[in-house]
Every structure is written in structure tokens, then in C-alpha cells.
Design a protein around this motif. Sequence first.
Motif, PDB file in Angstrom:
ATOM      1  N   PRO A  20       0.547  -1.137  -0.032  1.00 22.09           N
ATOM      2  CA  PRO A  20       0.547  -0.180  -0.030  1.00 22.09           C
ATOM      3  C   PRO A  20       0.782   1.476  -0.218  1.00 22.09           C
ATOM      4  N   LEU A  21       0.789   2.237  -1.347  1.00 23.84           N
ATOM      5  CA  LEU A  21       0.737   3.510  -0.873  1.00 23.84           C
ATOM      6  C   LEU A  21       0.475   4.934  -0.284  1.00 23.84           C
ATOM      7  N   LYS A  22       1.562   5.714   0.132  1.00 23.05           N
ATOM      8  CA  LYS A  22       0.693   6.926   0.596  1.00 23.05           C
ATOM      9  C   LYS A  22       0.930   8.137  -0.231  1.00 23.05           C
ATOM     10  N   ILE A  23       0.306   9.028  -0.941  1.00 23.84           N
ATOM     11  CA  ILE A  23       0.669   8.884  -2.765  1.00 23.84           C
ATOM     12  C   ILE A  23       0.562  10.526  -2.579  1.00 23.84           C
ATOM     13  N   ALA A  24       1.136  11.667  -2.715  1.00 19.72           N
ATOM     14  CA  ALA A  24       0.935  13.018  -2.381  1.00 19.72           C
ATOM     15  C   ALA A  24       0.085  13.382  -3.215  1.00 19.72           C
ATOM     16  N   PRO A  25      -1.124  14.674  -2.749  1.00 23.51           N
ATOM     17  CA  PRO A  25      -1.948  15.095  -3.572  1.00 23.51           C
ATOM     18  C   PRO A  25      -1.473  15.616  -4.849  1.00 23.51           C
ATOM     19  N   GLY A  26      -2.204  15.107  -5.983  1.00 20.64           N
ATOM     20  CA  GLY A  26      -1.903  15.516  -7.518  1.00 20.64           C
ATOM     21  C   GLY A  26      -2.336  15.033  -8.444  1.00 20.64           C
ATOM     22  N   SER A  27      -1.911  14.312  -9.745  1.00 20.94           N
ATOM     23  CA  SER A  27      -2.253  14.003 -11.021  1.00 20.94           C
ATOM     24  C   SER A  27      -1.392  13.317 -11.326  1.00 20.94           C
ATOM     25  N   TYR A  28      -1.213  11.811 -11.585  1.00 17.04           N
ATOM     26  CA  TYR A  28      -0.336  10.888 -11.310  1.00 17.04           C
ATOM     27  C   TYR A  28      -1.133   9.609 -13.378  1.00 17.04           C
ATOM     28  N   GLU A  29       0.402   9.219 -13.384  1.00 15.87           N
ATOM     29  CA  GLU A  29      -0.466   7.857 -14.531  1.00 15.87           C
ATOM     30  C   GLU A  29       0.694   6.904 -14.172  1.00 15.87           C
ATOM     31  N   LEU A  30      -0.293   5.489 -14.425  1.00 11.75           N
ATOM     32  CA  LEU A  30      -0.115   4.875 -13.507  1.00 11.75           C
ATOM     33  C   LEU A  30      -0.143   3.501 -13.808  1.00 11.75           C
ATOM     34  N   ARG A  31       1.289   3.118 -14.658  1.00 15.92           N
ATOM     35  CA  ARG A  31       0.905   1.783 -15.711  1.00 15.92           C
ATOM     36  C   ARG A  31       1.496   0.464 -14.963  1.00 15.92           C
TER      37      ARG A  31
END
Length: 406
Positions: free
Chosen positions: A361-372
Motif C-alpha cells: 500500500p502506498l501513501k501518495i501526495a496530492p496531484g495527478s498521476y499516470e499509473l502503468r
Amino acid sequence: MKPKSFSRRDLFKLGAAGAAAFTSAEVQAAGKKAGPVCEDGGCCITPSGDFYNVERGNPLPYKLPIEKQREIGMVRETWQLEIITDPASNSKIERPMLRSNGTALTFDKLMEIAKTKAVSYLKVITCNNLADPLGHGLWEGVPLRDVLWHCGPVENLRHVWYHGHHNEDPKQMFKCYLPMNRVFEDSPGELPVILCYKLNGEFLTGERGGPVRMIVPEAYGFKSVKWLQRVGFTNAHQSDDTYANGNNDINSWLKTFARFADLPGKISVSDAYTIHGNAQIGISGLKKVQFWLRDVREPLPANDPHFTKAPWQDAQIVPFDGTTIAGFKSAPLHPAQFDPVTKKPREWPLRHTLCRWAAKPLKIAPGSYELRCRTIDANDIAQPMPRPFPKSGKNNIQKMLLEVMA
Ligand SMILES: Nc1nc2c(c(=O)[nH]1)N[C@H]1C(S)=C(S)[C@@H](COP(=O)(O)O)O[C@H]1N2
Ligand SMILES: [Mo]
């Protein structure tokens, strides 16, 4: 965006483009539900009714009135398989199996052979024109060769062809070829081509191709012909496969690739995000599944269209959990996949199957991401290899978007 919607969109694209390999009926049939994604358990079993269908036929044989199904052999009690020589060829066999003189193979005769020859193995069904696997399960059957030997093959035998029920309309025929040697022997570690009558311990439904379908372990779905009716020995050196005529490469062996599960595309910064999904293990095996989370503000790697230099991170392959398949009433597991003494898989994951993978499990900073996501095969080669030609099985690096809200 949910990854499942990619596959539906792909279908609509195919439909709109009138892709050669698909009739609109096939696209509609395939589009009626999303491809199943296995979300728990250690070996991704798809219940028979949850498979995604790819099927031709108008009407579909299993939707005919039951009296008609009886008449045409679409139920076990009346099913018959003819084994003949190709009338257009000089193949010779000693004992054809024919309806006309009562020698065709019946379901009872098949069950008689099954008493000593039946095997079960795990296998994924994937259409080489679709991005997502259609379903995965434990298939049971009798090796095709064990029935063909009963016919006394003699000479001029280079291929077998086989086709399913097709409403006696040649345009609806779904036909495939296999080289003789693929049927008569398996290289070490390979599974046999089977006349299959059970999935997950239950007799095949009509929707799944019953009473009997072919299962070709290493091949894309089109070789696994449903509603099997006739097998022919031929001396033809080339195939006249339905899918070949639909502009596909029929020498298409399953590829290795990863897909995301139905992951949320929008989360809050306080959520722990678990990236997970399924991977298909093709003929090149599977060593690793990897993912790459890219903040859209960061530039893409330069001159690297297939992202070979991206900072990929390893996910974990979920270990084998045999509890589900242990509950199936099935013939012995094939020794190429499972050790007969310990009942454990010889390796994990197994080739030609579907497995699960998950990242921590990841904690991710606010923002827009692409996941591949992508895979590394057993030869340490990243898959998909950049192959722009889709006629031999789709294989792309799947991308989804992720918004993390503050
Ligand atoms: N008789 C028959 N068999 C067939 C087909 C068909 O249209 N008719 N479609 C093939 C194709 S293209 C695929 S991908 C698989 C799909 O199998 P499934 O519907 O069990 O998922 O079945 C194969 N067997
Ligand atoms: Mo297919």
C-alpha cells in the motif's frame, strides 16, 4: 478512469472499425459484460458464467430450443463427434468415426476413455483481438491423441482440423488447424491439447462451449473451438483457419502481460492505495510484475516510447492458494503443472494461466498521476516488447489515471 472501461472502449472501437476478425454479433456478445478481473484468492478462478464470451452463430447453438439442441447433439446425451479424413486430401486412417454408421464418438465413449486418460489443468482464455483475458479456470478433458489413436492413423497426415456446430451454414463455421505433431506429442513441461468437457469440476455449459470443446493450452482463444462436432485428418500443409481468414496470425502463442484490477481513479491523500491486478503468463513465463506511478508534471523519459528506462517498481506475485481447486471434483491435475505427490504447482506462476499481483500500500501526495504496469518474463525481457502489430495477440503497457485529492 477505470481500467475495465478500456476494454469496453476497445470493443466499441473494434465494432466501429468493422475489424475483419469480428462480426458485429461477436462484438456485441463480447461487450455484454466486462472482462472478469480476479480480486481475491491465490489462483484467479473465474466461475463459468462470469467468463466473457466471444462467439459466432446466429442463432447461438446453446440458445436453440432444447428439442433442437437434442437433435443436433448440443446435449451430452446426444452429442457425437465425427472423426474423418478430409475429402479434399489423401489422408488415410483405418477407422473413421461416423454418424452414418453409428461409429461416431459419443459422450459415454468419451467418459469410458476418460476413466484412464482424463487430466485437468489451469488455463486462461484470451482473445487475440481483445486486451483483457476472458476467464481462467481448471479445464478437464481427454488428450485429443488418445481419441485419434482409436481411428488408426496411417499416412499423409500433416494437420488435423476441427470445427463446431454452425447451424449447417458454412459462413458460420468456426474452424481451426493444428499440426499433427502438436497433437500426438507434447514437449517436456507442455500440456496436451484436450477434448474438454468440464470447467472447475462441472460439466461445460453450452455458453462455455459444451458438451465438448477443444482446449489448446498455449494458444489464444480461437484455437479452443466450442460445440465441437467434427475433426478431420488432412494432408494440407497450410491452415484454412477461420481466424487466419480473418486477418490474424494463427501461430499466436499466449503473451505475458499485466492488467490492473478495477482500481479507483480518484482517492484522498489520507487513503492508502493498493495497486494490484492480474497477469497473464504466456509462453515466455513470468518473473515479475512492475508498476510506475508518474506525476504528470514530470517529463516522460526522452526517446523511450516503450518506457524501458522509466523508474519501474516491483510488485509481488500473490502465492498459490489451492483451496478453491482442491474443492473441484476433477480428474488428476496434469503433472506438467502440479507435482502428483505434493499436489503443489511445480513453479509459480504457471505458464498459460492468470495470476494475481499486488504492490505494498502506498501513501501518495496530492496531484495527478499516470499509473502503468508491465511484466518481466522468465527470460528477463520486459513485456510487452514493442510490437506494433496486433494480429498475434494484444499486448500493451496498460495506463490509468489517478487523482489524489488534498
Ligand atoms: N464454435 C466456436 N468456437 C469458438 C468461437 C466461435 O465463435 N465458435 N470463438 C473462439 C474465440 S475467437 C475465442 S476468443 C474463444 C472464447 O472462448 P469463451 O467464449 O469461452 O471465453 O472461443 C473460441 N471458440
Ligand atoms: Mo478470439
